[in-house]
Design an enzyme around this catalytic site. Sequence first.
Site, mmCIF file in Angstrom:
data_model
loop_
_atom_site.group_PDB
_atom_site.id
_atom_site.type_symbol
_atom_site.label_atom_id
_atom_site.label_comp_id
_atom_site.label_asym_id
_atom_site.label_seq_id
_atom_site.Cartn_x
_atom_site.Cartn_y
_atom_site.Cartn_z
ATOM 1 N N CYS A 112 -17.344 7.189 11.222
ATOM 2 C CA CYS A 112 -18.710 7.109 10.690
ATOM 3 C C CYS A 112 -18.712 6.688 9.224
ATOM 4 O O CYS A 112 -19.090 7.472 8.334
ATOM 5 C CB CYS A 112 -19.409 8.449 10.863
ATOM 6 S SG CYS A 112 -19.324 9.000 12.559
ATOM 7 N N GLY A 123 9.172 -2.033 -4.262
ATOM 8 C CA GLY A 123 7.957 -2.802 -4.543
ATOM 9 C C GLY A 123 7.875 -4.199 -3.993
ATOM 10 O O GLY A 123 6.811 -4.824 -4.069
ATOM 11 N N PRO A 161 13.490 0.489 -1.784
ATOM 12 C CA PRO A 161 12.505 -0.298 -1.047
ATOM 13 C C PRO A 161 11.851 0.479 0.096
ATOM 14 O O PRO A 161 12.505 1.299 0.753
ATOM 15 C CB PRO A 161 13.358 -1.434 -0.476
ATOM 16 C CG PRO A 161 14.682 -0.783 -0.233
ATOM 17 C CD PRO A 161 14.872 0.218 -1.329
HETATM 18 N N1 LLP Z 1 9.750 4.060 -5.392
HETATM 19 C C1 LLP Z 1 8.679 4.709 -5.874
HETATM 20 C C2 LLP Z 1 8.849 5.624 -7.010
HETATM 21 C C3 LLP Z 1 7.407 4.516 -5.306
HETATM 22 O O1 LLP Z 1 6.357 5.149 -5.796
HETATM 23 C C4 LLP Z 1 7.262 3.626 -4.211
HETATM 24 C C5 LLP Z 1 5.950 3.372 -3.603
HETATM 25 C C6 LLP Z 1 8.417 2.982 -3.731
HETATM 26 C C7 LLP Z 1 9.638 3.218 -4.351
HETATM 27 C C8 LLP Z 1 8.398 2.035 -2.564
HETATM 28 O O2 LLP Z 1 7.601 0.922 -2.795
HETATM 29 P P1 LLP Z 1 7.550 -0.274 -1.739
HETATM 30 O O3 LLP Z 1 8.908 -0.912 -1.688
HETATM 31 O O4 LLP Z 1 7.174 0.295 -0.430
HETATM 32 O O5 LLP Z 1 6.507 -1.177 -2.265
HETATM 33 N N2 LLP Z 1 -0.115 2.882 0.040
HETATM 34 C C9 LLP Z 1 0.136 1.609 -0.610
HETATM 35 C C10 LLP Z 1 1.512 1.528 -1.222
HETATM 36 C C11 LLP Z 1 1.799 2.627 -2.205
HETATM 37 C C12 LLP Z 1 3.222 2.595 -2.731
HETATM 38 C C13 LLP Z 1 3.564 3.843 -3.458
HETATM 39 N N3 LLP Z 1 4.867 3.885 -4.027
HETATM 40 C C14 LLP Z 1 -0.115 0.505 0.406
HETATM 41 O O6 LLP Z 1 -0.462 0.802 1.545
HETATM 42 O O7 LLP Z 1 -0.009 -0.664 0.085
#
Ligand code: LLP
Length: 403
Positions: A349, A242, A281
């Site tokens: 579109c 996150g 991450p």
């Molecule tokens: N672990 C779990 C259980 C998750 O659901 C996610 C992301 C991560 C780790 C990794 O999170 P990160 O470090 O990448 O923030 N499509 C959205 C982001 C959706 C994230 C979904 N889950 C965007 O484009 O901002």
Amino acid sequence: MPFVRKEGRLVLQQAGQDIDILTLAQSESHPCYIYDGDDVLNRLKALKSSFDRPVSIHYAMKANHHPEILRRIAAAGYGVDTVSMGEVKKAMKCGFSADQVVLSGVGKTVAEIDFAIENQIKQINVESVPELQRIIHRSQALGKVASVAFRMNPDVDPKTHPYTSTGFRDNKFGMDQSFLPQLIRLVQDSQGAVRFMGLTNHIGSQIRYTDAFEEATEKTRRMLDHVLESGIPLSTFDIGGGLGIDYDQYDPNKDLAEIGDYGLKMSQALKGVDLEIMTEPGRVIVGRCGILVTEVQYVKEAPYKNFLICDSGMHDLIRPALYRAHHRVEPLQLKSGETKIYDVVGPICESADVLGYDRRFEGVEQGDWLAVFDAGAYGAVMASSYNLHEPAKEIVFFDGKAY
Ligand code: LLP
């Protein structure tokens, strides 16, 4: 350092070479994603060393699943966080061994659970009581033990976009602590069908307010202590992913400082936790490594608004349309001339098909190429076939070589 300017042109510096992006884009003559693979590995290393204790990084492959990127991450010895059978299969094909794979996700089907159990993956992160019941049932049917962790919902506001918040009590993700006694009872009654590994949380994505991670860790840690006090041995504590990036600007030193701060804060929050610390991450590892390049098809100057109409758009990169996310957009070759404000839009579109609102460009013309920055995470993986444009190709460079 991923992409830099040399005499006004954008280049990727790798292995002592300058890879000229405009030359590459023109030879492809179609929108494409270009990734700096070396940067991915450098950022993984930076994250790992930002903790003052060993940490098991499980890269969240949902952010970017280019096979060469996965192969390199696996070869470097990191683990992987997956959310579907498709991702588990691809991870294993790219070299991750089952004991490096974590399976998350709220909606795991019987087929997905069976696949995870058959392959004896490291950990299934359970998101609900009925899911645990299903896992126990399938483990018993298959005669194998499943390793499970419980994804808790610590009820924390991560102060990010509502669509990417997951640790609030009204989100579909994770479980309230009041479910713990029932979950533990199910494990105890399962006659060894499941191995209870630990607790996990993941409160959302693109989180810049890092106090939220501390708060979530503290709250989940209290739940963990409660479980340990009741005499149940555990082995893992998974702090999720996150961590966000600054989409408005890029300063490599600031990025490294932010990663360092995060590791330090988390190390503090985890003091005294004598378990394997896991993290998942995605964006912070691959977000910066990618650009999307697109050619200006038309400069459309209307009485009320100016547009740069490009051959890439929401079908390749949906983040601006879906979250109003900001990505820097710049020409591959800087020019001088009249300065005007444009919306950078695609061919789809839909009026939501925007890559950037109200951007300033100097001397921009039809046939110029633009880079949309920080498109390495949640870019190509979220592309769609809408309007049936040919998908953007993805090219990754490692040590000066293209894959
Ligand atoms: N672990 C779990 C259980 C998750 O659901 C996610 C992301 C991560 C780790 C990794 O999170 P990160 O470090 O990448 O923030 N499509 C959205 C982001 C959706 C994230 C979904 N889950 C965007 O484009 O901002």
